[in-house]
Design a protein around this motif. Structure first.
Motif, PDB file in Angstrom:
ATOM      1  N   LEU A 220     -20.095  -6.712  47.402  1.00 13.00           N
ATOM      2  CA  LEU A 220     -19.368  -5.422  48.419  1.00 13.00           C
ATOM      3  C   LEU A 220     -18.624  -4.138  47.130  1.00 13.00           C
ATOM      4  CD1 LEU A 220     -17.371  -7.693  50.573  1.00 13.00           C
ATOM      5  CD2 LEU A 220     -19.737  -7.759  50.317  1.00 13.00           C
ATOM      6  N   ALA A 221     -18.106  -4.883  46.463  1.00 16.99           N
ATOM      7  CA  ALA A 221     -17.422  -2.781  45.927  1.00 16.99           C
ATOM      8  C   ALA A 221     -18.372  -2.084  45.149  1.00 16.99           C
ATOM      9  CB  ALA A 221     -16.273  -3.526  44.365  1.00 16.99           C
ATOM     10  N   ASN A 222     -19.568  -2.726  44.212  1.00 21.73           N
ATOM     11  CA  ASN A 222     -21.077  -2.393  44.026  1.00 21.73           C
ATOM     12  C   ASN A 222     -21.438  -1.774  44.990  1.00 21.73           C
ATOM     13  OD1 ASN A 222     -20.300  -3.112  41.347  1.00 21.73           O
ATOM     14  ND2 ASN A 222     -21.444  -4.976  41.644  1.00 21.73           N
ATOM     15  N   PHE A 223     -21.946  -2.322  45.863  1.00 24.58           N
ATOM     16  CA  PHE A 223     -22.779  -1.610  47.411  1.00 24.58           C
ATOM     17  C   PHE A 223     -21.542  -0.485  47.980  1.00 24.58           C
ATOM     18  CE2 PHE A 223     -23.068  -0.453  51.981  1.00 24.58           C
ATOM     19  CZ  PHE A 223     -24.174  -0.654  51.915  1.00 24.58           C
ATOM     20  N   LEU A 224     -20.637  -0.532  47.870  1.00 25.07           N
ATOM     21  CA  LEU A 224     -19.818   1.021  48.445  1.00 25.07           C
ATOM     22  C   LEU A 224     -19.742   2.009  47.431  1.00 25.07           C
ATOM     23  CD1 LEU A 224     -16.727  -1.992  49.749  1.00 25.07           C
ATOM     24  CD2 LEU A 224     -18.319  -0.193  51.112  1.00 25.07           C
ATOM     25  N   GLU A 225     -19.610   1.431  46.120  1.00 24.84           N
ATOM     26  CA  GLU A 225     -19.095   2.483  45.290  1.00 24.84           C
ATOM     27  C   GLU A 225     -20.227   2.769  45.114  1.00 24.84           C
ATOM     28  OE1 GLU A 225     -16.172   1.041  41.695  1.00 24.84           O
ATOM     29  OE2 GLU A 225     -18.040   0.134  41.296  1.00 24.84           O
ATOM     30  N   GLY A 226     -21.640   2.460  45.480  1.00 19.32           N
ATOM     31  CA  GLY A 226     -22.701   3.140  44.994  1.00 19.32           C
ATOM     32  C   GLY A 226     -23.577   3.775  46.128  1.00 19.32           C
ATOM     33  N   PHE A 227     -22.672   3.539  47.780  1.00 21.81           N
ATOM     34  CA  PHE A 227     -23.154   3.802  48.977  1.00 21.81           C
ATOM     35  C   PHE A 227     -23.105   5.123  49.465  1.00 21.81           C
ATOM     36  CE2 PHE A 227     -22.273   5.367  52.916  1.00 21.81           C
ATOM     37  CZ  PHE A 227     -22.904   4.938  53.477  1.00 21.81           C
ATOM     38  N   GLY A 228     -22.592   5.901  48.575  1.00 19.13           N
ATOM     39  CA  GLY A 228     -22.248   7.486  49.051  1.00 19.13           C
ATOM     40  C   GLY A 228     -23.140   8.026  48.621  1.00 19.13           C
ATOM     41  N   ASP A 229     -24.202   7.684  46.787  1.00 17.64           N
ATOM     42  CA  ASP A 229     -24.648   9.026  46.524  1.00 17.64           C
ATOM     43  C   ASP A 229     -25.683   8.130  47.501  1.00 17.64           C
ATOM     44  OD1 ASP A 229     -22.929   9.504  44.406  1.00 17.64           O
ATOM     45  OD2 ASP A 229     -22.548   8.322  43.618  1.00 17.64           O
ATOM     46  N   GLU A 230     -26.228   7.610  47.505  1.00 10.33           N
ATOM     47  CA  GLU A 230     -27.118   6.877  48.003  1.00 10.33           C
ATOM     48  C   GLU A 230     -27.821   7.360  49.487  1.00 10.33           C
ATOM     49  OE1 GLU A 230     -30.067   4.978  46.834  1.00 10.33           O
ATOM     50  OE2 GLU A 230     -29.543   5.170  45.253  1.00 10.33           O
ATOM     51  N   TYR A 231     -26.673   7.498  49.937  1.00 11.43           N
ATOM     52  CA  TYR A 231     -26.812   7.950  51.367  1.00 11.43           C
ATOM     53  C   TYR A 231     -26.624   9.416  51.786  1.00 11.43           C
ATOM     54  CZ  TYR A 231     -25.833   8.145  56.656  1.00 11.43           C
ATOM     55  OH  TYR A 231     -25.945   8.498  57.992  1.00 11.43           O
ATOM     56  N   PHE A 232     -26.068   9.878  50.856  1.00 11.24           N
ATOM     57  CA  PHE A 232     -26.623  11.531  51.392  1.00 11.24           C
ATOM     58  C   PHE A 232     -27.088  12.331  49.608  1.00 11.24           C
ATOM     59  CE2 PHE A 232     -21.838   9.920  52.718  1.00 11.24           C
ATOM     60  CZ  PHE A 232     -22.093  11.001  53.898  1.00 11.24           C
ATOM     61  N   LYS A 233     -27.561  11.192  48.942  1.00 12.38           N
ATOM     62  CA  LYS A 233     -28.436  12.284  48.565  1.00 12.38           C
ATOM     63  C   LYS A 233     -30.006  11.963  48.782  1.00 12.38           C
ATOM     64  CE  LYS A 233     -31.146   8.276  45.903  1.00 12.38           C
ATOM     65  NZ  LYS A 233     -30.902   7.684  44.492  1.00 12.38           N
ATOM     66  N   VAL A 234     -30.740  13.700  48.368  1.00 16.38           N
ATOM     67  CA  VAL A 234     -31.538  14.363  49.349  1.00 16.38           C
ATOM     68  C   VAL A 234     -32.540  14.495  47.716  1.00 16.38           C
ATOM     69  CG1 VAL A 234     -30.922  15.198  50.729  1.00 16.38           C
ATOM     70  CG2 VAL A 234     -30.853  16.323  48.628  1.00 16.38           C
ATOM     71  N   SER A 235     -33.797  14.418  47.765  1.00 14.59           N
ATOM     72  CA  SER A 235     -34.501  14.850  46.464  1.00 14.59           C
ATOM     73  C   SER A 235     -34.454  16.095  46.495  1.00 14.59           C
ATOM     74  CB  SER A 235     -36.377  14.315  46.867  1.00 14.59           C
ATOM     75  OG  SER A 235     -36.897  14.247  48.416  1.00 14.59           O
ATOM     76  N   GLU A 236     -36.336  16.663  45.914  1.00 17.67           N
ATOM     77  CA  GLU A 236     -35.917  18.697  45.812  1.00 17.67           C
ATOM     78  C   GLU A 236     -36.163  18.856  46.611  1.00 17.67           C
ATOM     79  OE1 GLU A 236     -38.440  18.918  42.217  1.00 17.67           O
ATOM     80  OE2 GLU A 236     -36.573  18.472  40.973  1.00 17.67           O
ATOM     81  N   ASN A 237     -37.570  18.076  47.935  1.00 19.96           N
ATOM     82  CA  ASN A 237     -37.809  19.122  48.467  1.00 19.96           C
ATOM     83  C   ASN A 237     -37.014  18.239  50.155  1.00 19.96           C
ATOM     84  OD1 ASN A 237     -38.264  16.098  49.203  1.00 19.96           O
ATOM     85  ND2 ASN A 237     -40.767  16.333  49.344  1.00 19.96           N
ATOM     86  N   GLY A 238     -35.768  18.389  49.899  1.00 15.56           N
ATOM     87  CA  GLY A 238     -34.970  18.106  51.125  1.00 15.56           C
ATOM     88  C   GLY A 238     -35.558  16.940  51.258  1.00 15.56           C
ATOM     89  N   GLN A 239     -36.097  15.814  51.310  1.00 13.18           N
ATOM     90  CA  GLN A 239     -35.878  14.351  51.802  1.00 13.18           C
ATOM     91  C   GLN A 239     -35.252  13.744  51.593  1.00 13.18           C
ATOM     92  OE1 GLN A 239     -37.916  14.512  54.914  1.00 13.18           O
ATOM     93  NE2 GLN A 239     -38.018  16.356  54.224  1.00 13.18           N
ATOM     94  N   THR A 240     -34.977  12.559  51.414  1.00  8.72           N
ATOM     95  CA  THR A 240     -33.905  11.257  51.336  1.00  8.72           C
ATOM     96  C   THR A 240     -35.010  10.412  50.514  1.00  8.72           C
ATOM     97  OG1 THR A 240     -34.878  10.045  53.240  1.00  8.72           O
ATOM     98  CG2 THR A 240     -32.285  11.153  53.428  1.00  8.72           C
ATOM     99  N   ARG A 241     -34.118  10.126  49.503  1.00 12.85           N
ATOM    100  CA  ARG A 241     -35.371   9.206  48.328  1.00 12.85           C
ATOM    101  C   ARG A 241     -35.281   8.223  48.999  1.00 12.85           C
ATOM    102  NH1 ARG A 241     -31.336  11.544  43.167  1.00 12.85           N
ATOM    103  NH2 ARG A 241     -31.581  13.902  43.261  1.00 12.85           N
ATOM    104  N   ASP A 242     -35.885   6.735  48.628  1.00  8.00           N
ATOM    105  CA  ASP A 242     -36.392   5.941  48.439  1.00  8.00           C
ATOM    106  C   ASP A 242     -34.542   4.729  47.561  1.00  8.00           C
ATOM    107  OD1 ASP A 242     -38.539   6.070  49.241  1.00  8.00           O
ATOM    108  OD2 ASP A 242     -39.048   5.310  46.934  1.00  8.00           O
TER     109      ASP A 242
END
Length: 443
Positions: A220-242
């Protein structure tokens, strides 16, 4: 023509041989992988072989065979049935088998004696009545959840032994000797299995449960620590990454109830070992596991927003980004601290500052959402969607706090080691100031 047919048969035979050899190689590789994944499986197999070999001595030595005769086969049968991978499972099945055999043999002999008092005509009727009543009652007892959890195997053995002893006594007058020999050989087989299982590379089911609870917290800790970066990160063209598949480890926690219940029931049979005392608070482990699963279901809902095909625009996400990242990260750190303390079996309050920070970030996030609804009324639908993510984060804070309370209660009940501060004096030449002290917390 004959030559071509022979060639065809040879080619066909060669193909069959290659396929057979391929299956043999595949099976060998599978066995190798089983051993490499958990070398304890190889050790367990050798332990079972040793125990069976030891009890088979009842057949090889004349003095022992003269004492037990063909009843010695029950010792071998008992080892094969009783010996399990873990100590708790082996002792549980062994004690169930011994006690059930002893009590059922005594009752079976008693039923036979009562039946003989009714004469030759009444004896088979009474025996059939006793068997019918006993089988019905014992079978019904197996539906009681508490009985099924710990004594299901014993009830099954009781049913079988009573029927064998009482019915066999109708044709064999030496029913007492038969019951005595059978009980003795079953006790010998069970004790042999206990000795080999406990004293040769034991596998403690209580330790397995302890480690699984800690591992589930880490997932659970691994998911929560990585959730913020995954949910809010964007690629160079402004689209969400996989979305990263490395965050999906929490899914195994959702289905962990059955295995935890089984391990807790078996752990109660184990004697005290290491820092796991007799009557260790296994029920509290189940409470921690239940709260961990509840948190995992909240994370599952949060993950749906992470993997949704319809994503909130990035400019709207950015409104709640900072406090949301803090909440998920701090909750993850708190769970990781709890998991570490549990693995080390120590009492540590190191998770509490992280929970406090997540609560502060939650208050900030509430204020951000309120102000955003007033300022961006045209985009209120997307803000409400982000508000749902925020609501889940608030619930995760509550879950983390409950897990922390349950884990601290477990540490107290299980007498985990207290973390004592170590004070190290450090001399510094700083004017008239006295010596400074550095406090180091040892885990």
């Amino acid at each position: 023509m004959a030559s071509s047919n022979n060639d065809h048969d040879q080619v066909k035979s060669a193909g069959l041989f290659e396929r057979l050899w391929g299956k043999i190689v595949k099976f060998g590789l599978m066995l190798k992988k089983l051993g490499q994944d958990d070398p304890r499986r190889i050790v367990h197999s050798l332990k079972v072989a040793l125990a069976v070999t030891l009890v088979s001595m009842l057949f090889y030595f004349e003095p022992l065979y003269d004492g037990f005769g063909l009843a010695a086969m029950w010792a071998i049968l008992t080892v094969v049935i009783v010996f399990e991978f873990t100590v708790g499972a082996t002792i549980g099945r062994g004690l169930n088998r011994m006690m059930a055999t002893l009590v059922a043999a005594a009752l079976g002999i008693g039923a036979h004696r009562l039946a003989t008092l009714s004469g030759k005509q009444g004896e088979p009727i009474l025996i059939a009545l006793f068997v019918f009543v006993e089988a019905g009652i014992v079978t019904f007892f197996r539906f009681i959840p508490q009985m099924k959890a710990r004594y299901d195997f014993g009830l099954l053995v009781f049913n079988l032994t009573f029927c064998l002893i009482s019915v066999s006594g109708y044709r064999d007058d030496e029913v007492i000797r038969m019951g005595f020999e059978r009980t003795n050989t079953i006790i010998i087989g069970s004790c042999t299995a206990f000795a080999v299982c406990v004293f040769i590379r034991p596998v403690w089911i209580g330790v397995e449960l302890h480690n699984q609870i800690a591992t589930n917290m880490e997932k659970l800790a691994n998911f929560l620590e990585g959730f913020g970066d995954e949910y809010f990160k964007v690629s160079e063209n402004g689209q969400t990454r996989d979305k990263s598949s490395s965050l999906q480890g929490y899914k195994s926690v959702l289905t962990s109830k059955s295995s935890e219940d089984t391990m807790a029931n078996l752990a109660r049979w184990e004697p005290g070992h290491g820092r796991f005392r007799f009557r260790h608070p296994w029920k509290q482990y189940l409470k921690v596991g239940t709260l961990t699963r509840q948190c995992a279901f909240k994370i599952e809902a949060l993950n749906n927003y992470l993997t949704s095909e319809t994503q909130t625009p990035q400019d709207v996400k950015s409104i709640i980004q900072v406090p949301s990242v803090v909440i998920s990260s701090e909750c993850g750190k708190a769970l990781k601290e709890l998991a570490t303390s549990m693995r080390k079996m120590t009492k540590s309050p190191s998770n509490e500052p992280h929970i406090a920070k997540s609560k502060d970030a939650a208050e900030e996030l509430k204020a951000v959402i309120r102000s955003s609804l007033c300022k961006h009324q045209d985009d209120s639908l997307n803000i409400i969607k982000d508000g749902a993510v925020a609501l889940l984060l608030f619930e995760i804070i509550t879950c983390t706090e409950k897990i922390s309370e349950a884990a601290h209660k477990l540490a107290s009940q299980a007498h985990f080691k207290d973390v004592k501060p170590r004070v190290t004096p450090v001399q510094e030449n700083s004017g008239n100031d006295g010596p400074h002290h550095v406090i180091t917390i040892e885990g």
